[in-house]
Scaffold this motif. Structure first.
Motif, short mmCIF file in Angstrom:
data_model
loop_
_atom_site.label_atom_id
_atom_site.label_comp_id
_atom_site.label_asym_id
_atom_site.label_seq_id
_atom_site.Cartn_x
_atom_site.Cartn_y
_atom_site.Cartn_z
N MET A 30 0.83 -1.19 0.00
CA MET A 30 0.00 0.00 0.00
C MET A 30 0.87 1.25 0.00
O MET A 30 0.60 2.21 -0.72
N GLU A 31 1.93 1.19 0.82
CA GLU A 31 2.79 2.39 0.90
C GLU A 31 3.47 2.67 -0.43
O GLU A 31 3.56 3.83 -0.86
N LEU A 32 3.94 1.59 -1.10
CA LEU A 32 4.59 1.78 -2.40
C LEU A 32 3.62 2.40 -3.40
O LEU A 32 3.94 3.36 -4.11
N LEU A 33 2.39 1.85 -3.39
CA LEU A 33 1.37 2.38 -4.30
C LEU A 33 1.07 3.84 -3.99
O LEU A 33 0.93 4.67 -4.88
N GLU A 34 0.95 4.13 -2.70
CA GLU A 34 0.61 5.49 -2.30
C GLU A 34 1.74 6.47 -2.68
O GLU A 34 1.47 7.60 -3.08
N ASP A 35 2.97 5.99 -2.60
CA ASP A 35 4.10 6.83 -3.03
C ASP A 35 4.00 7.17 -4.51
O ASP A 35 4.16 8.30 -4.93
N ARG A 36 3.73 6.10 -5.30
CA ARG A 36 3.64 6.30 -6.74
C ARG A 36 2.51 7.24 -7.10
O ARG A 36 2.56 7.94 -8.09
N GLY A 37 1.46 7.21 -6.25
CA GLY A 37 0.28 8.02 -6.51
C GLY A 37 0.57 9.50 -6.60
O GLY A 37 -0.23 10.26 -7.14
N ASP A 38 1.71 9.93 -6.04
CA ASP A 38 2.06 11.35 -6.08
C ASP A 38 2.00 11.90 -7.50
O ASP A 38 1.59 13.02 -7.74
N SER A 39 2.46 11.04 -8.46
CA SER A 39 2.55 11.54 -9.83
C SER A 39 1.43 11.02 -10.72
O SER A 39 1.25 11.51 -11.82
N ASP A 40 0.67 10.04 -10.23
CA ASP A 40 -0.31 9.39 -11.08
C ASP A 40 -1.69 9.41 -10.41
O ASP A 40 -1.94 8.67 -9.47
N PRO A 41 -2.60 10.28 -10.91
CA PRO A 41 -3.92 10.41 -10.25
C PRO A 41 -4.71 9.10 -10.22
O PRO A 41 -5.40 8.84 -9.24
N ALA A 42 -4.59 8.28 -11.29
CA ALA A 42 -5.34 7.02 -11.31
C ALA A 42 -4.84 6.10 -10.20
O ALA A 42 -5.62 5.47 -9.48
N ALA A 43 -3.52 6.06 -10.04
CA ALA A 43 -2.94 5.22 -8.99
C ALA A 43 -3.34 5.76 -7.62
O ALA A 43 -3.60 4.99 -6.69
N ARG A 44 -3.43 7.08 -7.51
CA ARG A 44 -3.80 7.68 -6.22
C ARG A 44 -5.23 7.29 -5.85
O ARG A 44 -5.52 6.90 -4.73
N ALA A 45 -6.14 7.35 -6.83
CA ALA A 45 -7.54 6.98 -6.58
C ALA A 45 -7.64 5.50 -6.22
O ALA A 45 -8.35 5.13 -5.27
N MET A 46 -6.91 4.68 -6.94
CA MET A 46 -6.95 3.23 -6.68
C MET A 46 -6.40 2.94 -5.29
O MET A 46 -6.96 2.16 -4.53
N ALA A 47 -5.32 3.61 -4.95
CA ALA A 47 -4.70 3.39 -3.64
C ALA A 47 -5.66 3.80 -2.52
O ALA A 47 -5.74 3.14 -1.49
N ALA A 48 -6.41 4.87 -2.74
CA ALA A 48 -7.35 5.33 -1.72
C ALA A 48 -8.44 4.28 -1.49
O ALA A 48 -8.81 3.99 -0.35
N HIS A 49 -8.96 3.70 -2.60
CA HIS A 49 -9.98 2.65 -2.47
C HIS A 49 -9.42 1.44 -1.73
O HIS A 49 -10.07 0.86 -0.87
#
Ligand SMILES: Nc1ncnc2c1ncn2[C@@H]1O[C@H](COP(=O)(O)OP(=O)(O)OP(=O)(O)O)[C@@H](O)[C@H]1O
Ligand SMILES: [Mg+2]
Length: 191
Positions: free
Chosen positions: A1-20
């Motif tokens: 989760m943390e890795l995904l959330e880090d990546r989310g900084d630059s990628d809105p789709a990843a950020r939304a997915m990580a939040a879900h």
């Protein structure tokens, strides 16, 4: 989760997915602690039932059928923040049991589930879960809370008996089936 959330900084789709995923993970964590709470003294803490109900509605809304046999879920809060002393893990379980039963009742036909909260004049809160499905036949109304009572193929008949135990024994509240002309309406009354 943390890795995904880090990546989310630059990628809105990843950020939304990580939040879900984070929301699901937190829910799973609470679910994993359900049974151990049952046998112990309740851990009562302030619970805002409006927030809890919104969260459960959101959870089910993204999981019920929306194309055919559509099930809609809406939430109405008569009052603003509505805080009771309760065990969040257990109360969430109760409302999920009621919503799950409503979804079962509407399966194959579709329909509407209305969740609502209101402050009781004498203090405390009432949470209502109402559906416009077939309802509970009059002669079965007293039996739906009995352990093992189920009209479903493969049903355990555990949901309502467990929910009633949580509300009555752990919270000194009341879980009741409200007499209605149509559908099924359950009230959870908390102090
Ligand atoms: N919203 C509803 N509409 C119609 N009937 C309902 C509703 N909620 C509960 N019932 C009736 O009460 C019975 C008992 O519900 P309960 O949740 O305890 O068990 P179940 O749903 O059959 O099985 P499970 O233990 O898997 O939840 C159901 O089988 C159904 O007959
Ligand atoms: Mg059930």
């Amino acid at each position: 989760m943390e890795l995904l959330e880090d990546r989310g900084d630059s990628d809105p789709a990843a950020r939304a997915m990580a939040a879900h995923m984070r929301t699901d993970l937190e829910r799973l964590d609470r679910v994993a602690h359900r049974f151990e709470r049952i046998g112990h003294d309740p851990k009562l803490e302030p619970v805002d039932v409006t927030v809890m109900v919104d969260r459960i509605a959101g959870y089910f809304r993204s999981r019920v059928p929306t194309l055919a046999n559509t099930i809609t879920i809406d939430v109405t809060h008569a009052d603003g923040p509505l805080v009771v002393q309760g065990d969040l893990v257990l109360l969430e379980w109760v409302i999920e049991v009621l919503v799950k039963n409503a979804v079962d009742a509407l399966a194959g036909h579709g329909g509407h589930i209305a969740l609502s909260t209101r402050m009781r004049p004498e203090g405390g809160a009432c949470i209502r879960v109402a559906d416009d499905g077939p309802g509970v036949p009059r002669d079965l109304r007293v039996r739906v809370f009995d352990p093992g009572f189920s009209t479903k193929e493969g049903g355990w008949g555990i949901g309502l008996s467990l929910a009633r135990r949580i509300v009555h024994e752990n919270h000194h509240g009341r879980l009741s089936l409200v007499p209605t002309e149509r559908g099924a309406t359950f009230d959870v009354t908390l102090h």
